[in-house]
Design a protein around this motif. Structure first.
Motif, PDB file in Angstrom:
ATOM      1  N   VAL A 140       2.068  10.899   1.413  1.00  0.00           N
ATOM      2  CA  VAL A 140       0.669  10.890   1.013  1.00  0.00           C
ATOM      3  C   VAL A 140       0.130   9.517   1.338  1.00  0.00           C
ATOM      4  O   VAL A 140       0.761   8.503   1.038  1.00  0.00           O
ATOM      5  CB  VAL A 140       0.538  11.181  -0.500  1.00  0.00           C
ATOM      6  N   GLN A 141      -1.032   9.537   1.959  1.00  0.00           N
ATOM      7  CA  GLN A 141      -1.626   8.255   2.305  1.00  0.00           C
ATOM      8  C   GLN A 141      -2.210   7.647   1.038  1.00  0.00           C
ATOM      9  O   GLN A 141      -3.001   8.270   0.344  1.00  0.00           O
ATOM     10  CB  GLN A 141      -2.731   8.426   3.337  1.00  0.00           C
ATOM     11  N   ARG A 142      -1.806   6.476   0.785  1.00  0.00           N
ATOM     12  CA  ARG A 142      -2.287   5.804  -0.414  1.00  0.00           C
ATOM     13  C   ARG A 142      -3.531   5.012  -0.088  1.00  0.00           C
ATOM     14  O   ARG A 142      -3.638   4.403   0.970  1.00  0.00           O
ATOM     15  CB  ARG A 142      -1.212   4.846  -0.944  1.00  0.00           C
ATOM     16  N   ARG A 143      -4.424   5.014  -1.018  1.00  0.00           N
ATOM     17  CA  ARG A 143      -5.596   4.160  -0.871  1.00  0.00           C
ATOM     18  C   ARG A 143      -5.299   2.845  -1.545  1.00  0.00           C
ATOM     19  O   ARG A 143      -4.705   2.792  -2.609  1.00  0.00           O
ATOM     20  CB  ARG A 143      -6.796   4.784  -1.557  1.00  0.00           C
ATOM     21  N   SER A 144      -5.773   1.869  -0.928  1.00  0.00           N
ATOM     22  CA  SER A 144      -5.588   0.555  -1.508  1.00  0.00           C
ATOM     23  C   SER A 144      -6.527   0.400  -2.689  1.00  0.00           C
ATOM     24  O   SER A 144      -7.671   0.837  -2.659  1.00  0.00           O
ATOM     25  CB  SER A 144      -5.881  -0.518  -0.459  1.00  0.00           C
TER      26      SER A 144
END
Length: 151
Positions: A140-144
């Motif tokens: 899962v692409q994490r948001r900063s």
């Protein structure tokens, strides 16, 4: 006088001094041991003085040896020491019992090693399975946090 004779006399004097110093070390150790252990036996004193002789060397039981003489001259219970020595000589059963106990301990240690190695193998296998399963989970692409806070 020949210089060789001087060397022989000096060597003999050094040997006598060394033997006297060694005997004094033995006497001092015995006195300290008897102060700490008033009911000590000859065998327990030898075990404290020479830990490598946990099983009493038969030469230390012979009459006329230096250690037995020191024990007899400095201990309060010389007769008690002799009776304990004779008891120790005649106690072959204790020696056999000690050997049986040692064999049982060794067998228990080997069994424990086997069980612990098997448990380690199970743990390593579980970690491999967990690792393989974690690779199957999609990323899962994490948001900063900084980006979402600024927006």
């Amino acid at each position: 006088m020949d210089p060789a004779d001087d060397y022989d006399l000096e060597a003999a004097q050094l040997i006598a001094e060394t033997n006297a110093a060694a005997r004094q070390v033995i006497i001092d150790h015995l006195e300290e041991h008897l102060l700490r252990n008033p009911d000590a036996s000859y065998a327990s004193w030898i075990a404290a003085l020479h830990p490598d002789n946990v099983q009493l060397d038969q030469r230390l039981l012979q009459e006329g040896n230096e250690w037995l003489e020191v024990w007899n001259s400095n201990s309060r219970g010389a007769d008690k020491a002799h009776s304990k020595l004779h008891d120790r000589r005649s106690s072959g059963r204790r020696g056999l019992l000690n050997r049986v106990v040692d064999v049982v301990r060794t067998a228990a240690n080997l069994a424990l090693i086997f069980v612990l190695e098997a448990a380690r193998g199970v743990c390593v296998s579980c970690s491999r399975v967990c690792h393989l399963m974690s690779r199957q989970v999609p990323r899962v692409q994490r948001r900063s946090f900084r980006r979402s806070w600024r927006e």
